[in-house]
Design a protein around this motif. Structure first.
Motif, PDB file in Angstrom:
ATOM      1  N   MET A 134       3.273   5.917  -2.945  1.00 35.04           N
ATOM      2  CA  MET A 134       4.405   6.574  -2.947  1.00 35.04           C
ATOM      3  C   MET A 134       4.211   6.643  -4.699  1.00 35.04           C
ATOM      4  N   THR A 135       3.843   5.680  -5.491  1.00 32.88           N
ATOM      5  CA  THR A 135       4.569   5.394  -6.381  1.00 32.88           C
ATOM      6  C   THR A 135       2.996   6.893  -8.345  1.00 32.88           C
ATOM      7  N   MET A 136       1.881   6.681  -6.720  1.00 34.41           N
ATOM      8  CA  MET A 136       1.063   7.523  -7.704  1.00 34.41           C
ATOM      9  C   MET A 136       0.756   8.965  -7.024  1.00 34.41           C
ATOM     10  N   ALA A 137       1.842   9.075  -5.476  1.00 35.65           N
ATOM     11  CA  ALA A 137       1.399  10.217  -5.472  1.00 35.65           C
ATOM     12  C   ALA A 137       1.911  11.827  -5.815  1.00 35.65           C
ATOM     13  N   TYR A 138       2.272  11.650  -6.953  1.00 35.30           N
ATOM     14  CA  TYR A 138       2.334  12.790  -8.057  1.00 35.30           C
ATOM     15  C   TYR A 138       1.229  13.323  -8.476  1.00 35.30           C
ATOM     16  N   GLY A 157       0.748  -0.679   0.624  1.00 29.44           N
ATOM     17  CA  GLY A 157       0.118  -0.055  -0.108  1.00 29.44           C
ATOM     18  C   GLY A 157       0.626   1.393  -0.061  1.00 29.44           C
ATOM     19  N   VAL A 158       2.083   1.217   0.390  1.00 27.34           N
ATOM     20  CA  VAL A 158       2.536   2.369   0.999  1.00 27.34           C
ATOM     21  C   VAL A 158       3.960   2.539  -0.112  1.00 27.34           C
ATOM     22  N   THR A 159       3.463   1.535  -0.848  1.00 25.95           N
ATOM     23  CA  THR A 159       5.095   1.164  -2.425  1.00 25.95           C
ATOM     24  C   THR A 159       3.893   1.760  -3.722  1.00 25.95           C
ATOM     25  N   ALA A 163       0.007  -1.689  -9.985  1.00 26.79           N
ATOM     26  CA  ALA A 163       0.887  -2.414 -10.677  1.00 26.79           C
ATOM     27  C   ALA A 163       2.057  -2.480  -9.681  1.00 26.79           C
ATOM     28  N   ALA A 164       2.549  -1.365  -9.270  1.00 24.17           N
ATOM     29  CA  ALA A 164       3.819  -1.411  -8.199  1.00 24.17           C
ATOM     30  C   ALA A 164       3.700  -1.761  -6.673  1.00 24.17           C
ATOM     31  N   GLY A 165       2.563  -1.860  -6.409  1.00 20.05           N
ATOM     32  CA  GLY A 165       1.723  -2.190  -4.863  1.00 20.05           C
ATOM     33  C   GLY A 165       1.620  -3.904  -5.123  1.00 20.05           C
ATOM     34  N   LEU A 169      -7.120  -0.320   0.952  1.00 21.00           N
ATOM     35  CA  LEU A 169      -7.118   0.623   2.464  1.00 21.00           C
ATOM     36  C   LEU A 169      -5.998   1.611   2.813  1.00 21.00           C
ATOM     37  N   VAL A 170      -4.379   1.015   3.152  1.00 23.73           N
ATOM     38  CA  VAL A 170      -3.780   1.810   3.157  1.00 23.73           C
ATOM     39  C   VAL A 170      -2.851   3.069   2.270  1.00 23.73           C
ATOM     40  N   THR A 171      -3.149   2.606   0.749  1.00 20.91           N
ATOM     41  CA  THR A 171      -3.060   3.930   0.556  1.00 20.91           C
ATOM     42  C   THR A 171      -4.125   4.493  -0.146  1.00 20.91           C
ATOM     43  N   GLY A 172      -5.369   4.412   0.629  1.00 21.04           N
ATOM     44  CA  GLY A 172      -5.885   5.453   0.222  1.00 21.04           C
ATOM     45  C   GLY A 172      -6.576   6.344   1.870  1.00 21.04           C
ATOM     46  N   LEU A 173      -5.171   5.980   3.038  1.00 23.19           N
ATOM     47  CA  LEU A 173      -5.553   5.986   4.596  1.00 23.19           C
ATOM     48  C   LEU A 173      -4.420   7.600   4.522  1.00 23.19           C
ATOM     49  N   LEU A 174      -3.574   6.807   3.135  1.00 20.75           N
ATOM     50  CA  LEU A 174      -1.584   7.879   2.988  1.00 20.75           C
ATOM     51  C   LEU A 174      -2.742   9.055   2.060  1.00 20.75           C
TER      52      LEU A 174
END
Length: 445
Positions: free
Chosen positions: A29-33, A24-26, A318-320, A332-337
């Motif tokens: 990081m990959t799409m936070a741009y 989720g963190v990965t 795909a990175a995750g 869920l982790v990605t969304g919370l970040l």
């Protein structure tokens, strides 16, 4: 085993909490741009005063939609306002066609509602089978070129303007921009992103944006941010859509273009991600596809209410998946970040200069252009209509014009070359709709 692990079926997918959190963190990081790029694009249409709201809205739309994907569809797929569709919203619908941005938001909202209806009915299958694969690939690739033009134009590399007829005019490469401080920093960011991607380093675009921005601040090419965090405020864009403004024949084409690109981009992305994660059945179907598509559609309408362009499933998920993410826990982790970080960084995002975000547009263009490999260039009746789509989208600055050119040319070429059996009946209807649409735009009636 805890209820949490049973709900996400960790044992079935042979995963654990540590793996899912890391995945989720990965993905984040990959799409936070997108937290920097989406507001930069949409504020060109909505006004610079909208920027702070757009950062928070982007984070909210991405975070909540991705959390729904994790809890409802239970897939490790993340969502956010889509690249290409945000450019179409800003540069085509608002700037070129002259619609108010509130009307454009209404078009996105209606498109999402249509998507929701089709996701819960069998009509979806009919449309999927009607559009030839070559056209789907060509639209994605054409949008890639469109984004590349925007990125190069943002830093002045291409002297490009949209004339009174709405046609993109290129007057050549701007040599002075190549040696200017901003131009050199753009090249640095572009090559840095390319090298990091070649080395398979996660978050390459985000790293490129941040490093290039810091260098720009240090060298004086852009002012330092006055602060990094702030309280989110979405009042500028929240519930500002203008549904009455859609009561216009031309607006129907706008809704249709949003729908077509979103619908097929989502299908392609979801299929590709499912294949990568090993979800596909022996028949090549995506398990719980309706839940995934419904989540995507809900995200689009919800995003429009907040004030952003079409929300869609991101291939960066795909990175995750590469990190082992296989369940909704990853999403869920990605969304919370997105909610925990993105909501509060408007001042930082606003300080990111154009020469730092432009490389991301070019690289995303490269990613999208690769879709053209799916076209069979040995069959001219497939390849030529695809080529016309590929050229029409960037050179007219219009995704909808490109789709229309593709549908019309595909139908005519197939029919008159004796391959009428390849044409789905619905394609005739779609081609006629676009002929009428172009006739309307041309003032024939």
């Amino acid at each position: 085993m805890s209820w949490f692990e049973r709900y996400f079926e960790f044992e079935k997918h042979r995963t654990d909490i540590r793996t899912e959190v890391l995945a989720g963190v990965t993905t984040f990081m990959t799409m936070a741009y997108i937290l920097f790029v989406n507001p930069a694009i949409l504020s060109d249409a909505m006004g610079k005063d909208a920027f702070s709201s757009l950062v928070a809205v982007t984070a909210l739309a991405a975070g909540i939609s991705t959390i729904i994907m994790g809890l409802y569809a239970k897939k490790p797929f993340a969502l956010a306002p889509g690249m290409g569709l945000n450019a179409y919203f800003a540069y085509n619908v608002v700037i070129k066609m002259g619609y108010d941005w509130r009307v454009a938001l209404a078009a996105v909202f209606v498109e999402g509602i249509l998507f929701i209806i089709l996701s819960v009915t069998k009509i979806r299958s009919a449309i999927i089978h009607a559009i030839p694969l070559s056209q789907k690939y060509a639209v994605g690739a054409g949008i890639g070129l469109f984004l590349t033009f925007i990125g190069l134009n943002d830093v002045g590399f291409l002297t490009a303007v949209v004339n009174e007829a709405g046609v993109l005019q290129l007057t050549g490469l701007n040599a002075s921009a190549l040696v200017a401080k901003q131009g050199l920093l753009f090249l640095f960011g572009l090559f840095l992103a390319a090298i990091l991607i070649s080395l398979r380093i996660k978050g390459a675009l985000l790293i490129s944006i941040l490093v290039t921005s810091i260098l720009g601040w240090i060298t004086g090419a852009a002012p330092w941010p006055s602060q990094v965090f702030s309280t989110p405020d979405i009042s500028y864009t929240f519930l500002k859509l203008d549904l009455k403004g859609l009561l216009n024949v031309g607006a129907i084409g706008v809704v249709f273009a949003f729908f077509m690109v979103d619908f097929f981009d989502t299908l392609g992305t979801v299929t590709g991600l499912s294949a990568k994660a090993g979800f596909l059945t022996k028949e090549g179907k995506v398990p719980d596809a309706e839940k995934v598509l419904l989540t995507d559609a809900i995200g689009t309408s919800f995003g429009a209410l907040l004030g952003t362009s079409t929300v869609t499933t991101y291939i960066e998920s795909a990175a995750g998946i590469e990190e082992g993410g296989r369940t909704g826990m990853t999403a869920l982790v990605t969304g919370l970040l997105f909610l925990g970080v993105g909501l509060f960084i408007a001042p930082l995002a606003q300080a990111i200069p154009a020469f730092a975000t432009a490389p991301a547009l070019v690289i995303v263009g490269y990613y999208m252009l690769s879709a053209i490999r799916g076209v069979d260039f040995d069959d001219a009746s497939e390849a030529i209509p695809a080529f016309l789509v590929l050229m029409t989208i960037p050179y007219t600055y219009s995704i909808s014009d490109g789709i229309g050119m593709g549908f019309i040319s595909y139908t005519i070429i197939k029919l008159l070359s004796g391959k009428g059996k390849d044409i789905h009946p619905l394609m005739y209807v779609l081609a006629l709709i676009f002929i009428g649409y172009f006739a309307y735009l041309g003032g024939i009636f």
